[in-house]
Design a protein around this motif. Sequence first.
Motif, PDB file in Angstrom:
ATOM      1  N   ASP A  19      -2.726  -1.668  -6.017  1.00 59.27           N
ATOM      2  CA  ASP A  19      -2.506  -2.895  -6.477  1.00 59.27           C
ATOM      3  C   ASP A  19      -0.888  -3.306  -5.925  1.00 59.27           C
ATOM      4  OD1 ASP A  19      -2.616  -5.225  -7.814  1.00 59.27           O
ATOM      5  OD2 ASP A  19      -2.026  -4.692  -9.682  1.00 59.27           O
ATOM      6  N   PHE A  20      -0.998  -4.120  -5.038  1.00 66.72           N
ATOM      7  CA  PHE A  20       0.350  -4.444  -4.493  1.00 66.72           C
ATOM      8  C   PHE A  20       0.254  -5.989  -4.799  1.00 66.72           C
ATOM      9  CE2 PHE A  20      -0.611  -0.955  -1.398  1.00 66.72           C
ATOM     10  CZ  PHE A  20       0.348  -0.349  -1.755  1.00 66.72           C
ATOM     11  N   THR A  21       1.681  -6.513  -5.169  1.00 67.16           N
ATOM     12  CA  THR A  21       1.834  -8.093  -5.223  1.00 67.16           C
ATOM     13  C   THR A  21       1.963  -8.686  -3.667  1.00 67.16           C
ATOM     14  OG1 THR A  21       4.010  -7.714  -5.746  1.00 67.16           O
ATOM     15  CG2 THR A  21       2.452  -7.828  -7.599  1.00 67.16           C
ATOM     16  N   ASN A  22       2.237  -7.987  -2.925  1.00 72.21           N
ATOM     17  CA  ASN A  22       2.814  -8.498  -1.593  1.00 72.21           C
ATOM     18  C   ASN A  22       1.883  -7.917  -0.552  1.00 72.21           C
ATOM     19  OD1 ASN A  22       3.930  -6.118  -1.812  1.00 72.21           O
ATOM     20  ND2 ASN A  22       5.719  -6.506  -0.669  1.00 72.21           N
ATOM     21  N   ARG A  23       0.575  -7.842  -0.989  1.00 68.81           N
ATOM     22  CA  ARG A  23      -0.167  -7.371   0.220  1.00 68.81           C
ATOM     23  C   ARG A  23      -0.205  -7.696   1.499  1.00 68.81           C
ATOM     24  NH1 ARG A  23      -3.922  -3.994  -1.761  1.00 68.81           N
ATOM     25  NH2 ARG A  23      -5.829  -3.495  -0.473  1.00 68.81           N
ATOM     26  N   SER A  24      -0.150  -9.145   1.427  1.00 69.86           N
ATOM     27  CA  SER A  24      -0.103  -9.888   2.828  1.00 69.86           C
ATOM     28  C   SER A  24       1.189  -9.704   3.735  1.00 69.86           C
ATOM     29  CB  SER A  24      -0.548 -11.538   2.840  1.00 69.86           C
ATOM     30  OG  SER A  24       0.638 -11.847   2.094  1.00 69.86           O
ATOM     31  N   THR A  25       1.925  -9.399   3.111  1.00 70.10           N
ATOM     32  CA  THR A  25       3.488  -9.004   3.986  1.00 70.10           C
ATOM     33  C   THR A  25       3.688  -7.537   4.050  1.00 70.10           C
ATOM     34  OG1 THR A  25       4.750  -9.276   1.803  1.00 70.10           O
ATOM     35  CG2 THR A  25       4.260 -11.223   3.279  1.00 70.10           C
ATOM     36  N   LEU A  26       2.833  -6.574   3.273  1.00 71.42           N
ATOM     37  CA  LEU A  26       3.045  -5.145   3.541  1.00 71.42           C
ATOM     38  C   LEU A  26       2.906  -4.606   5.004  1.00 71.42           C
ATOM     39  CD1 LEU A  26       4.180  -2.742   1.699  1.00 71.42           C
ATOM     40  CD2 LEU A  26       1.762  -2.481   1.247  1.00 71.42           C
ATOM     41  N   LYS A  27       3.650  -3.913   5.534  1.00 71.62           N
ATOM     42  CA  LYS A  27       3.378  -3.211   6.684  1.00 71.62           C
ATOM     43  C   LYS A  27       3.312  -1.694   6.672  1.00 71.62           C
ATOM     44  CE  LYS A  27       4.898  -6.818   9.770  1.00 71.62           C
ATOM     45  NZ  LYS A  27       6.034  -7.116  10.924  1.00 71.62           N
ATOM     46  N   ARG A  40       0.281  -4.785   9.812  1.00 77.31           N
ATOM     47  CA  ARG A  40       0.210  -5.283   8.545  1.00 77.31           C
ATOM     48  C   ARG A  40      -0.860  -4.620   7.613  1.00 77.31           C
ATOM     49  NH1 ARG A  40      -0.283 -11.174   8.195  1.00 77.31           N
ATOM     50  NH2 ARG A  40      -2.281 -10.661   8.807  1.00 77.31           N
TER      51      ARG A  40
END
Length: 182
Positions: A19-27, A40
Motif C-alpha cells: 500500500d503506497f500513497t505515491n504509487r504513480s511516482t514511485l520508481k 516507474r
Amino acid sequence: MISTRVAVARERAFWDQLDFTNRSTLKLKAAVGETKYPIRLVDHVSALEDEGTLMAATLVLSYALAESAVVDRLCLDSRSVAGIEDWGGRLLRTTGGNWSSVTGGLAGAVEVGVVRNVIVHGQSTIDEKNYTRLEKAGSQAFALGDVVELTYESVVAYRARLKSLLAVGGLSADGSPAPGGK
C-alpha cells in the motif's frame, strides 16, 4: 512458459499487496550487470500484466527449435527450406507420415508458421502474402487484415501442433529420435 507465468504472477501480486500513497511516482531501480535502470512502479506492474512478450518469445523459440531439429535430422541447410510446409513435409516423407496425422494438419501447421512470421517481422496483422499462404494450405483461421494476438491458450495449441509434427515425423519434442522412430 508455465514457470515464468507463475513468477510473473507472484511479482504482480507482491506489488499489488503493498500500500503506497505515491504509487504513480514511485520508481524502482533494476540492476543489470553494473548498470541500474530506473522504472516507474506503475510501468513495471503494467508490463507484468502483458503476457504478449512471453507468449511471442515462447512461440518463436518453439518454432525455431522444431525447425532446427528437422533440418539437423534431414542434414539440410536451413537456408534451403521454405516454411513449415516444406521442412515439415520433408520430415513426414521420411516416415511415410502425412499431414492428416498431424494435429491441425497442414492448415494448422501453416497457421503456426504464419503467426511466427508475423511476430518475428514486427507485424501485427495478416498481410496479403500471409493470407495467400494460409489460403493455399486450406486454413480459414485468419482473414486478410486480421490482428494476430497471442494468448496462453493459442501458444499451447501452436506448440502442440509442432510437437505432433515432430512425433509423426519420428522425432521427440526435443528433436531426438522418438521411440520406434527412424
